[in-house]
Design an enzyme around this catalytic site. Structure first.
Site, PDB file in Angstrom:
ATOM      1  N   HIS A  39      35.197  33.948  38.642  1.00  0.00           N
ATOM      2  CA  HIS A  39      36.118  33.304  39.178  1.00  0.00           C
ATOM      3  C   HIS A  39      36.091  31.855  39.300  1.00  0.00           C
ATOM      4  CE1 HIS A  39      36.465  37.513  40.471  1.00  0.00           C
ATOM      5  NE2 HIS A  39      37.779  37.353  40.072  1.00  0.00           N
ATOM      6  N   ASP A  52      38.304  45.745  39.190  1.00  0.00           N
ATOM      7  CA  ASP A  52      38.551  44.434  38.914  1.00  0.00           C
ATOM      8  C   ASP A  52      38.199  43.558  40.050  1.00  0.00           C
ATOM      9  OD1 ASP A  52      40.756  44.988  41.004  1.00  0.00           O
ATOM     10  OD2 ASP A  52      42.096  44.987  39.812  1.00  0.00           O
ATOM     11  N   SER A  53      38.813  42.435  40.319  1.00  0.00           N
ATOM     12  CA  SER A  53      38.576  41.235  41.314  1.00  0.00           C
ATOM     13  C   SER A  53      38.894  41.976  42.642  1.00  0.00           C
ATOM     14  CB  SER A  53      39.484  40.008  41.009  1.00  0.00           C
ATOM     15  OG  SER A  53      39.328  39.478  39.834  1.00  0.00           O
TER      16      SER A  53
END
Length: 187
Positions: free
Chosen positions: A60, A100-101
């Site tokens: 990120h 996922d995140s």
């Protein structure tokens, strides 16, 4: 997580009739570019070799105020097939799923095209290209399939590759840029 898996399987089953249609080797379209694209995909399906994918990391980069709360370890995996042309470039079909995140299940699949440099040092190559396909996320329309078109890059040594893509910030959809990394082994 179980609901997400059920939704992903349901979507896959709905795509099965389209896959069966593609399997009949008919690539006769009124547009040359569509026929060419169909022929590339069918060549991978019928003449390609299998690949194993292992996902691993999502960086990120910026724009995230809550970066410490996000999951960088995107563990998962999948399979695919690739076909290599006379110049060493590849057409790839793939499908994999990962965390996922936000620690939710995320499937992704599609077609990729990569162009490679000539091998150096016994088989080391750099590659670049694009992929187009679909993904689905819990936090974006509750797993409604979303189309993707992203760049890819890779470093390959013989049959093993480290691959990556850049996911740009899209206002209203994500808060910042992400670099996503995965590995591939060609059988």
């Amino acid at each position: 997580m179980k609901k997400a898996l059920v939704k992903a399987v349901t979507v896959s089953l709905l795509w099965a009739p389209l896959a069966a249609r593609a399997g009949d080797k008919e690539c006769d379209y009124k547009r040359d570019w569509m026929s060419s694209a169909c022929e590339r995909v069918m060549r991978v399906v019928h003449d390609g070799t299998w690949d194993l994918y292992v996902t691993g990391y999502g960086w990120h980069i910026d724009g995230y105020s809550n970066r410490s709360e996000l999951n960088p370890w995107s563990w998962g995996g999948g399979a695919g097939k690739h076909w290599t042309d006379a110049n060493g470039n590849e057409d790839i079909l793939f499908a994999f799923a990962f965390s996922d995140s936000h620690h939710n299940f995320e499937p992704i699949g599609g077609y990729a095209r990569q162009w490679f440099t000539n091998p150096v040092m016994g088989g080391l190559q750099a590659g670049g290209g694009f992929f187009v396909g679909f993904t689905a996320r819990a936090d974006v329309a509750h797993y409604l399939p979303l189309p993707l078109a992203l760049p890819i890059g890779s470093i390959r040594y013989r049959r093993a590759s480290i691959m990556a893509t850049f996911i740009p910030r899209l206002p209203g959809l994500n808060d910042g840029n992400v670099a996503f990394f995965w590995g591939r082994y060609e059988f």
